[in-house]
Design an enzyme around this catalytic site. Structure first.
Site, short mmCIF file in Angstrom:
data_model
loop_
_atom_site.label_atom_id
_atom_site.label_comp_id
_atom_site.label_asym_id
_atom_site.label_seq_id
_atom_site.Cartn_x
_atom_site.Cartn_y
_atom_site.Cartn_z
N TYR A 13 -1.38 -1.45 9.85
CA TYR A 13 -1.55 -1.85 8.45
C TYR A 13 -0.29 -1.56 7.64
O TYR A 13 0.18 -2.42 6.87
CB TYR A 13 -2.75 -1.09 7.86
N SER A 53 0.85 -1.18 0.00
CA SER A 53 0.00 0.00 0.00
C SER A 53 0.89 1.23 0.00
O SER A 53 1.95 1.24 0.64
CB SER A 53 -0.89 0.02 1.24
#
Length: 252
Positions: free
Chosen positions: A160, A147
């Site tokens: 995350y 990401s």
């Protein structure tokens, strides 16, 4: 072909897409199928969504199979590869789009949530990479997913981003470990992308702010990301290896 059809049928190029029934994974499944790949749509729980994806691919003239497996379970992933090989004769591409998202300030995150997040995003990515390294045919590709938040480092994304940073760390190492096998290993790191998971629990103002962040001033689409995967798994993308591609419209 459905998840219950185990008839062996050697075909051309074969792709396994984990998390392939929803969001970016589903867009990847559609794009690779439209490019002529036989696609194995992996899912963990939502069988209906996986079968719906397979039905859409086959209705468009593609060849597809839905197979359930938890990416963090090495035995289940081995069975996923076994079913793929039995149905289609081998595996040429693995796209690991399965993932989990949890948002919280680091100081407040429930550690049980952290464990669940890392089980899917870190252990799962490692298990899929390990089995792909063992099973991919020469000329194949492994594409992982990180990401762009690893670079943007937005608040609440600490756990995350840490899990996705682990995937980035493995990418070049595995590419080098596969020297001589003619297999490429790359990771795509999308920016804000208009998926159901991304839009969940966000206000209209938050979505608009994130859409304005890239110089192109819009959210990415799942199809934008699928096009990057299609390039990396194509003949034209063979010289790209061991890389992190930040597909984010110009964010950091």
């Amino acid at each position: 072909m459905t998840s219950t059809d185990t008839t062996s049928a050697a075909v051309g190029r074969v792709a396994v897409v984990t998390g392939g029934s929803r969001g970016i994974g589903r867009a990847v499944s559609h794009r690779l199928s439209s490019d002529g790949w036989a696609v194995v749509v992996n899912y963990v729980a939502d069988a209906a969504a996986a079968e719906e994806t397979v039905a859409a691919l086959t209705a468009a003239g593609g060849t597809a199979l839905a197979v359930q497996a938890d990416v963090a379970d090495e035995n289940a992933v081995a069975a996923l590869f076994d079913q793929t090989e039995a149905a289609f004769g081998g595996v040429d591409v693995v796209v690991n789009a399965a993932g989990r998202l949890a948002l919280s300030p680091i100081a407040e995150l429930d550690l049980n949530v952290l464990d669940q997040l890392h089980r899917t995003n870190v252990r799962g990515a490692f298990v899929v990479a390990q089995l792909a390294a063992q099973r991919l045919r020469a000329g194949g590709s492994l594409v992982g997913f990180s990401s762009s938040v690893v670079g943007t480092q937005f608040p609440d994304y600490g756990a995350y981003a840490a899990s996705k940073g682990a995937i980035e760390a493995m990418t070049l190492i595995l590419a080098r470990e596969l020297r001589g096998r003619d297999i490429t290993v790359n990771t795509v790191a999308p920016g804000p992308t208009a998926t159901e998971l991304f839009l969940e629990d966000k206000t209209e103002e938050q979505v608009e702010s994130l859409a304005k962040a890239p110089p192109l001033e819009r959210l990415g689409t799942p199809e934008d990301i699928a096009a990057v995967v299609a390039f990396l798994t194509s003949a034209e993308g063979r010289w790209v290896n061991g890389q992190i591609l930040r597909a984010n419209g110009g964010m950091v």
